[in-house]
Scaffold this active site. Structure first.
Site, short mmCIF file in Angstrom:
data_model
loop_
_atom_site.label_atom_id
_atom_site.label_comp_id
_atom_site.label_asym_id
_atom_site.label_seq_id
_atom_site.Cartn_x
_atom_site.Cartn_y
_atom_site.Cartn_z
CB ILE A 19 41.38 68.74 89.26
CG1 ILE A 19 42.32 67.83 88.23
CG2 ILE A 19 40.50 67.98 90.49
CD1 ILE A 19 41.18 67.33 87.37
CB CYS A 380 41.90 59.46 65.47
SG CYS A 380 41.87 60.86 64.00
CG MET A 383 39.11 52.85 62.00
SD MET A 383 38.08 54.00 61.20
CE MET A 383 38.84 54.50 59.70
CG HIS A 506 39.49 61.76 68.77
ND1 HIS A 506 40.59 61.29 69.07
CD2 HIS A 506 39.77 62.36 67.65
CE1 HIS A 506 41.60 61.52 68.09
NE2 HIS A 506 41.05 62.28 67.23
CD GLU A 508 39.68 59.73 72.37
OE1 GLU A 508 40.66 60.30 71.77
OE2 GLU A 508 38.89 58.92 71.90
#
EC number: 6.3.4.2
Length: 541
Positions: A19, A380, A383, A506, A508
């Site tokens: 981070i 993924c 689904m 994906h 995200e």
């Protein structure tokens, strides 16, 4: 000529080095400096693709199909740009490259050694990504901590680069943890001093030290670290644990890290984190709230779903909403009434994964969402759970399943990709990276994206079986996204449901705090609408 910043860690790992690296990238980019980031991972795996999430957390996939450390996800989200395979270097890759050359005979007559052969390969990859990206500053994070045996070759390569480059072209940032001793009520600097001594013994004097702590760091502590570690007082930056990771760039900038870095590297640029401050303000001052259940196999380790978690946060920012996550073990849904674990949630996310454990629980989560009108987003494997559940309970296909879990299923609605049948090696052989997807006009997906063609990142071996497509569509399943030639189903929706959508890719992985992914944004919009409506929506067929 590019500049290089090397970020190392000391004392313990997992205290925020990634981070810090991502935040430094955000700070420099906000000042108009072109940046790129690279992760140097000392483990001997070629990539984390075959590791358990319990070992390594989420596997992040780049646009060009590299399976990488989850820190690359943080880098992309903070600097808002796509990275590539070149930004992920492991010891496994380095050793493999050198040994392949040795087998070809490139080193005939020579003895292969860590120095110079391995270090030269590492340096070539560092210099290579700087050249490929054309960046002004390349930030390289070294995984693990100084003193780790497996990381010594990377540290030596960095030492050599600092010797090869002009004095104002490299910078060393060391991230250390300040432990709090409860018995005496003190922060202790001795572990940091020993960590810096270890780094100096490798030939690297840190230029700046970021002090991670769970308690406020007083001035006398930073002065003490500066004195004993031979670092300028202004370059010792306290970084206490923040309410949200997105606060870190603001805190580091306010405490002078950006000014110090630009001064030492001879760069110019004015502070401008206005947009970033705005998104952090909206994150910390929500006007409404929603609760979303994430039904997964690895929920005990939240890092396994870090991109999913952050994508939900990003969507919440867009709606000025706090998104609370209820972590639900998929296995628990196999033996308990789904209503016990899912009642009251405003939406359900079923993320990706591999292996049979928890599969039937994910199917039950999909059934609960479909029959109660709860917004559902399947990613993924999520689904595939949506499709399997719909085949079983809406289409009457008893025993419908994925051949991944039941090779003898009478109705293989999910089957192995044709290209995967001859695959023997498991590492790096899935369908990986960004592929185009054509959207169906009038569909929920098309309305969310606002365009006809998108590119999304994949990581899977199994797919929707087109032999069952007509049967499922006749009962209300809507294929709303396919490969451009129509051969691969990429998005499935349930007609008549407020929001029930699954993607083979994906999404995200491409969400950013300032640009939430359209599907997550619309999913949270549906969840907020459900929360506002109060009672559960009427059940669907």
């Amino acid at each position: 000529m590019p500049k290089y910043i090397f970020v190392t860690g000391g004392v313990v790992s997992s205290v925020g080095k990634g981070i810090t690296t991502a935040s430094l990238g955000r700070i420099l980019k906000s000042r108009g400096i072109k940046v790129s980031i690279q992760k140097l991972d000392p483990y001997l795996n070629v990539d984390p693709g075959t590791m358990s999430p319990y070992q390594h957390g989420e596997v992040f996939v780049t646009v060009d199909g590299a399976e990488t450390d989850l820190d690359l996800g943080h880098y992309e989200r903070f600097i808002d740009q796509d990275l590539t395979a070149a930004s992920s270097v492991t010891s496994g890759q380095v050793y493999l490259a050198v040994l392949e050359r040795e087998r070809r005979g490139d080193y005939l007559g020579g003895t292969i050694q860590q120095v110079p052969h391995l270090t030269n390969e590492i340096k070539a990859r560092i210099y290579g990504v700087a050249e490929q990206t054309g960046c002004d500053v390349l930030i390289c994070e070294v995984g693990g901590t100084v003193g780790d045996i497996e990381g010594e070759t990377f540290i030596e390569a960095i030492r050599q680069i600092r010797h090869e480059q002009p004095r104002d072209a490299t910078l060393s940032v060391h991230v250390c943890f300040l432990p709090w001793v409860g018995a005496t009520g003190e922060l202790k600097t001795k572990p940091t001093q020993h960590s810096v001594r270890e780094l100096r013994s490798k030939g690297i004097q840190p230029d700046a030290i970021v002090l991670r702590a769970d308690h406020p760091v007083p001035r006398d502590i930073t002065d003490k670290v500066a004195l004993f570690c031979d670092v300028e007082p202004r370059a010792v930056i306290p970084m206490e644990t923040a309410d949200t990771i997105y606060e870190v760039p603001i805190t580091l900038e306010e405490r002078g890290l950006g000014d110090f870095v630009l001064d030492r590297l001879g760069l110019e640029g004015q502070r401008d984190l206005a947009e970033w401050r705005d998104l952090v303000y909206r994150l910390k001052h929500p006007r409404r709230a929603a609760e979303v259940a994430v039904v997964g196999k690895y929920v005990e380790l939240r890092d396994a779903y870090i991109s999913v978690k952050e994508a939900l946060v990003h969507a919440g920012i867009a709606h000025e909403a706090e998104v609370a996550i209820r972590w639900v073990p998929a296995e628990a849904l196999e033996t308990r009434d789904p209503a016990d674990l899912l009642a009251g949630v405003d939406g359900i996310v079923v993320p990706g994964g591999f292996g049979e454990r928890g599969w039937e629980g994910k199917i039950r989560a999909a059934e609960y969402a479909r029959t109660t009108g709860t917004p559902y987003l399947g990613l993924c494997l999520g689904m595939q759970a949506l499709v399997t559940e719909f085949a079983r309970h809406a289409c009457g296909l008893v025993g419908a399943n994925s051949t991944e879990f039941d090779p003898e299923t009478p109705h293989p609605v999910i089957s192995l990709l044709e290209e995967q049948h001859a695959v023997v090696n498991l590492g790096g052989t899935m369908r990986l990276g960004a592929y185009p997807c054509r959207l169906l006009p009038g569909s929920l997906a098309r309305r969310a994206y606002g365009t006809d063609l998108v590119r999304e990142r994949h990581r899977h071996r199994w797919e929707f079986n087109n032999a069952y497509r007509a049967r499922l569509e006749a009962e209300g399943l809507r294929v709303s996204g396919t490969s451009p030639d129509g051969s691969l189903v990429e998005i499935s929706e349930i007609s008549g449901h407020p929001f029930m959508l699954g993607t083979q890719f994906h999404p995200e992985l491409q969400s950013r705090p300032n640009r939430p992914h359209p599907l997550f944004r619309e999913f949270i919009a549906a969840a907020l609408a459900r929360r506002a409506a109060g009672a559960a929506a009427p059940a669907t067929a």
